[in-house]
Structure formats: structure tokens, C-alpha cells
Write a protein that holds these residues in place. Structure first.
Motif, PDB file in Angstrom:
ATOM      1  N   VAL A 178       0.854  -1.184   0.000  1.00  0.00           N
ATOM      2  CA  VAL A 178       0.000   0.000   0.000  1.00  0.00           C
ATOM      3  C   VAL A 178       0.892   1.236   0.000  1.00  0.00           C
ATOM      4  N   GLY A 179       0.663   2.114  -0.975  1.00  0.00           N
ATOM      5  CA  GLY A 179       1.452   3.328  -1.090  1.00  0.00           C
ATOM      6  C   GLY A 179       0.705   4.521  -0.528  1.00  0.00           C
ATOM      7  N   GLY A 180       1.441   5.411   0.131  1.00  0.00           N
ATOM      8  CA  GLY A 180       0.840   6.632   0.654  1.00  0.00           C
ATOM      9  C   GLY A 180       1.457   6.999   1.989  1.00  0.00           C
ATOM     10  N   MET A 181       1.353   8.276   2.331  1.00  0.00           N
ATOM     11  CA  MET A 181       2.007   8.804   3.536  1.00  0.00           C
ATOM     12  C   MET A 181       1.014   9.165   4.630  1.00  0.00           C
ATOM     13  N   GLY A 182      -0.274   8.990   4.386  1.00  0.00           N
ATOM     14  CA  GLY A 182      -1.272   9.406   5.358  1.00  0.00           C
ATOM     15  C   GLY A 182      -1.147   8.634   6.661  1.00  0.00           C
ATOM     16  N   GLU A 201      10.767   8.917  -0.214  1.00  0.00           N
ATOM     17  CA  GLU A 201      12.033   9.041   0.506  1.00  0.00           C
ATOM     18  C   GLU A 201      12.237  10.512   0.870  1.00  0.00           C
ATOM     19  N   LEU A 202      11.831  10.871   2.067  1.00  0.00           N
ATOM     20  CA  LEU A 202      11.873  12.262   2.495  1.00  0.00           C
ATOM     21  C   LEU A 202      13.323  12.714   2.694  1.00  0.00           C
ATOM     22  N   PRO A 203      13.631  13.966   2.327  1.00  0.00           N
ATOM     23  CA  PRO A 203      15.019  14.429   2.441  1.00  0.00           C
ATOM     24  C   PRO A 203      15.523  14.507   3.871  1.00  0.00           C
ATOM     25  N   ASP A 204      14.624  14.680   4.814  1.00  0.00           N
ATOM     26  CA  ASP A 204      15.003  14.755   6.222  1.00  0.00           C
ATOM     27  C   ASP A 204      14.794  13.387   6.861  1.00  0.00           C
ATOM     28  N   PRO A 205      15.866  12.697   7.261  1.00  0.00           N
ATOM     29  CA  PRO A 205      15.700  11.373   7.870  1.00  0.00           C
ATOM     30  C   PRO A 205      14.775  11.390   9.082  1.00  0.00           C
ATOM     31  N   ALA A 206      14.762  12.502   9.825  1.00  0.00           N
ATOM     32  CA  ALA A 206      13.894  12.570  11.000  1.00  0.00           C
ATOM     33  C   ALA A 206      12.424  12.520  10.597  1.00  0.00           C
ATOM     34  N   ALA A 207      12.098  13.152   9.458  1.00  0.00           N
ATOM     35  CA  ALA A 207      10.716  13.136   8.990  1.00  0.00           C
ATOM     36  C   ALA A 207      10.305  11.723   8.569  1.00  0.00           C
ATOM     37  N   LEU A 208      11.209  11.014   7.891  1.00  0.00           N
ATOM     38  CA  LEU A 208      10.903   9.643   7.492  1.00  0.00           C
ATOM     39  C   LEU A 208      10.827   8.735   8.723  1.00  0.00           C
ATOM     40  N   ARG A 209      11.706   8.961   9.687  1.00  0.00           N
ATOM     41  CA  ARG A 209      11.647   8.181  10.925  1.00  0.00           C
ATOM     42  C   ARG A 209      10.294   8.379  11.621  1.00  0.00           C
ATOM     43  N   HIS A 210       9.810   9.624  11.611  1.00  0.00           N
ATOM     44  CA  HIS A 210       8.504   9.889  12.219  1.00  0.00           C
ATOM     45  C   HIS A 210       7.417   9.079  11.523  1.00  0.00           C
ATOM     46  N   LYS A 211       7.428   9.062  10.200  1.00  0.00           N
ATOM     47  CA  LYS A 211       6.410   8.300   9.470  1.00  0.00           C
ATOM     48  C   LYS A 211       6.483   6.813   9.837  1.00  0.00           C
ATOM     49  N   LEU A 212       7.690   6.283   9.924  1.00  0.00           N
ATOM     50  CA  LEU A 212       7.833   4.874  10.279  1.00  0.00           C
ATOM     51  C   LEU A 212       7.394   4.614  11.713  1.00  0.00           C
ATOM     52  N   ALA A 253      18.775   2.241   5.470  1.00  0.00           N
ATOM     53  CA  ALA A 253      18.860   0.947   6.146  1.00  0.00           C
ATOM     54  C   ALA A 253      18.783   1.112   7.658  1.00  0.00           C
ATOM     55  N   ASP A 254      19.428   2.161   8.177  1.00  0.00           N
ATOM     56  CA  ASP A 254      19.376   2.407   9.616  1.00  0.00           C
ATOM     57  C   ASP A 254      17.948   2.685  10.093  1.00  0.00           C
ATOM     58  N   LEU A 255      17.133   3.260   9.203  1.00  0.00           N
ATOM     59  CA  LEU A 255      15.734   3.519   9.541  1.00  0.00           C
ATOM     60  C   LEU A 255      14.874   2.260   9.429  1.00  0.00           C
ATOM     61  N   GLY A 256      15.431   1.217   8.816  1.00  0.00           N
ATOM     62  CA  GLY A 256      14.688  -0.029   8.683  1.00  0.00           C
ATOM     63  C   GLY A 256      14.103  -0.249   7.303  1.00  0.00           C
ATOM     64  N   VAL A 257      14.539   0.519   6.303  1.00  0.00           N
ATOM     65  CA  VAL A 257      14.029   0.342   4.940  1.00  0.00           C
ATOM     66  C   VAL A 257      14.619  -0.925   4.337  1.00  0.00           C
ATOM     67  N   ASP A 258      13.779  -1.741   3.735  1.00  0.00           N
ATOM     68  CA  ASP A 258      14.190  -3.009   3.133  1.00  0.00           C
ATOM     69  C   ASP A 258      14.412  -2.909   1.630  1.00  0.00           C
ATOM     70  N   LEU A 259      13.659  -2.052   0.974  1.00  0.00           N
ATOM     71  CA  LEU A 259      13.711  -1.929  -0.481  1.00  0.00           C
ATOM     72  C   LEU A 259      13.629  -0.451  -0.842  1.00  0.00           C
ATOM     73  N   ALA A 260      14.664   0.053  -1.502  1.00  0.00           N
ATOM     74  CA  ALA A 260      14.686   1.441  -1.952  1.00  0.00           C
ATOM     75  C   ALA A 260      14.449   1.463  -3.455  1.00  0.00           C
ATOM     76  N   ILE A 261      13.302   1.979  -3.857  1.00  0.00           N
ATOM     77  CA  ILE A 261      12.953   2.064  -5.280  1.00  0.00           C
ATOM     78  C   ILE A 261      13.368   3.441  -5.781  1.00  0.00           C
ATOM     79  N   VAL A 262      14.085   3.465  -6.897  1.00  0.00           N
ATOM     80  CA  VAL A 262      14.624   4.731  -7.381  1.00  0.00           C
ATOM     81  C   VAL A 262      14.257   4.960  -8.844  1.00  0.00           C
ATOM     82  N   ASP A 263      14.128   6.230  -9.163  1.00  0.00           N
ATOM     83  CA  ASP A 263      13.954   6.674 -10.540  1.00  0.00           C
ATOM     84  C   ASP A 263      15.303   7.158 -11.038  1.00  0.00           C
ATOM     85  N   LEU A 264      15.785   6.639 -12.160  1.00  0.00           N
ATOM     86  CA  LEU A 264      17.115   6.962 -12.660  1.00  0.00           C
ATOM     87  C   LEU A 264      17.105   8.271 -13.444  1.00  0.00           C
TER      88      LEU A 264
END
Length: 296
Positions: A178-182, A201-212, A253-264
Motif C-alpha cells: 500500500v502506497g501513501g504517507m497518510g 524518501e523524504l530528504p530529512d531522515p527525522a521526517a521519514l523516521r517519524h512516518k515509520l 537501512a538504519d531507519l529499517g528500509v528493506d527496499l529502496a525504489i529509485v527513478d534513474l
């Protein structure tokens, strides 16, 4: 940790006749580089952040079926399907077919959708956000039921399936992402029904940590082990700087991300895949052991 490939821009030289060969070469290079999965976005038109609606855009499930017949290790999913695009029973049949013909490599990526413009342009009903979330929950229930081989009648507010038989069954039960940040509705649905989430992938690791952390709370609320969820992110790759990329993926990885999907930067540029092969080797040892839904 593993790396997935997202492609959203098909405006390559040579016009429509060149799209197939160009995409085939890009995915061949991606598979050779050890990239885990291919995730085209499920849109009918180009999205405004990339270009005008007249730019080339391929339909996701036709593209995934085409890729399944040409490649043997790439796992395959849409990032992500709009819930209102397809009737859930038909969508589950599409995913099951993709899984059978790919030998167990299909994922169901799905979300509440947002692009009303393309829906109205093609005559696809675009319900309110509240209704789209209701439909998303019912679709997740239907997908779980049909993937599990339960053909009992389903009756919801928006969907009724009298006999949701699903044969042939998938080779591997397709993981549901399921995709989404809500933080309230979307993350609650992830906790209740999904095998994986997808966050920007939020630029601020703290913001992504909060979401997780919020996702962890939603899992606690329904009695679901947080560790059961495969954590995935989506972001732009950026400059081809291996040291910079290594630090970036170490942070994920430190935040616990298993799969990083990227646009080239340019998926048609073969040189980028030499970099990606190095990056894949660097990030593979990072993070926890590969969760089960990442393996076919």
C-alpha cells in the motif's frame, strides 16, 4: 537492503516504435545489474511534475506482462495502482495471471489515487477521497480473500462479488504493497492488510523516521508485528556519486528500509547501470536479512 527500479518517463528518441526496444534494453541492463524489481507507475497520462499529459505513458499491467515474458529475475509491480482504475475482482485476476506467468514474481501495489484529471479525461469515475479510501479497504479485503483461494461471496458497501473464484491460483501469494504517507487512514490499512508499505524518501531522515514510527503505532493498535511489514521507499537517484549514494542508503537501512525504489536520471543511458551494479553490491549487506515477501 535491495534496490528497485521505477520508470516514469518514456519520452525517448525515435517515437513510439523505439519505446519497446529502449525499455527492453533498460530492463535487461537492470536485471544484469542485480536490481531487485521493476515498478512502473500506474497512470494513463504523464503526471504534471514530469510533463504534459500528451507525453508518452504506457499502461502498467500491459507493460508488466510484457516484461514478465522477457526477464527471469526481476520482480514486478505497479507503484502504485489507483484503486478506482479497475474493478477489484478483475485486478486480482490480472495480478494472479501475472504471477502465474512470471513464476511467482508479482506484487500488488495499490493506493487511494489522486490524479482526477486523467480519470475525467478518459471517463473513469473519480469518487471523493473518502469513498476512494472505502473502496481501497474493500479492495484489500477482496485481494486477500481471492489470493487465499476463498471463493465465498463478498458484499461490501461498494463491491459485491457473488463468486470470486481465482483459478489458477498464484504461484506465490502476491505481496500487497500500500502506497501513501497518510498517518491515519493509509497507515491503518497498511497495518491491517498489507505486506509492505511505500513512502516517499523524504530528504530529512527525522521526517521519514517519524512516518515509520507512526506506522509502528498503527501496527501496535491492530496487534500486528511491525517487523512483518516490508518497508519500501521511492526517490530520485540523483548524481552518480557512489560515496554519496552509499551514505544515503545506509541512512535508509538504519531507519529499517528493506527496499529502496529509485527513478534513474536517464534509464535509457546504459552507463548508469554500471553505477547501479556497484550500488547494488554496496547496499545488499545493509539492513536486516531479506524479508520473505522480497523473495520469489
Amino acid at each position: 537492503m535491495q534496490v528497485g527500479l521505477h520508470i516514469m518517463n518514456f519520452s525517448w528518441p525515435g517515437g513510439p516504435a523505439a519505446i519497446g526496444p529502449t525499455l527492453e534494453q533498460a530492463l535487461a541492463n537492470a536485471e544484469a545489474a542485480g536490481i531487485h524489481s521493476f515498478w512502473p507507475m500506474d497512470h494513463f497520462f504523464q503526471v504534471p511534475i514530469i510533463g504534459p499529459p500528451e507525453e508518452p505513458m504506457l499502461e502498467a499491467y500491459g507493460m508488466l506482462a510484457w516484461a514478465a515474458g522477457r526477464f527471469r529475475t526481476l520482480q514486478l509491480g505497479a507503484l502504485v495502482t489507483g484503486v478506482h482504475y479497475r474493478h477489484p475482482g478483475v485486478l486480482v485476476k490480472q495480478l494472479s495471471t501475472l504471477d502465474v506467468l512470471s513464476g511467482g514474481r508479482a506484487w500488488l501495489g495499490i493506493g487511494a489515487a489522486w490524479n482526477g484529471q486523467e480519470s475525467r479525461a478518459l471517463g473513469v469515475p473519480f469518487p471523493s477521497m473518502a469513498e476512494r479510501y472505502e473502496r481501497l479497504e474493500e479492495t484489500l479485503q477482496i485481494a486477500q480473500q481471492m489470493f487465499d483461494g476463498d471463493d465465498a461471496a463478498y458484499t461490501g458497501t461498494h463491491y459485491r462479488l457473488d463468486y470470486p473464484v481465482n483459478h489458477p491460483a498464484p504461484v506465490r501469494r502476491p505481496p500487497i504493497m500500500v502506497g501513501g504517507m497518510g498517518e491515519r487512514k493509509t497507515m491503518s490499512l497498511v497495518a491491517k492488510y498489507a505486506d509492505a508499505n511505500n513512502f516517499f524518501e523524504l530528504p530529512d531522515p527525522a521526517a521519514l523516521r517519524h512516518k515509520l514510527d507512526v506506522l509502528r503505532t498503527r501496527c501496535d493498535e491492530v496487534g500486528r508485528p511491525y517487523e512483518d511489514i516490508v518497508k519500501t521507499t521511492f526517490g530520485q537517484l540523483g548524481p552518480l556519486d557512489l560515496d554519496h549514494a552509499r551514505r544515503r542508503f545506509e541512512n535508509l537501512a538504519d531507519l529499517g528500509v528493506d527496499l529502496a525504489i529509485v527513478d534513474l536520471p536517464d534509464p535509457a543511458d546504459e552507463r548508469v547501470y554500471e553505477f547501479m551494479a556497484e550500488l547494488v553490491r554496496e547496499v545488499e549487506p545493509m539492513g536486516r536479512p531479506t524479508p520473505a515477501p522480497l523473495s520469489p
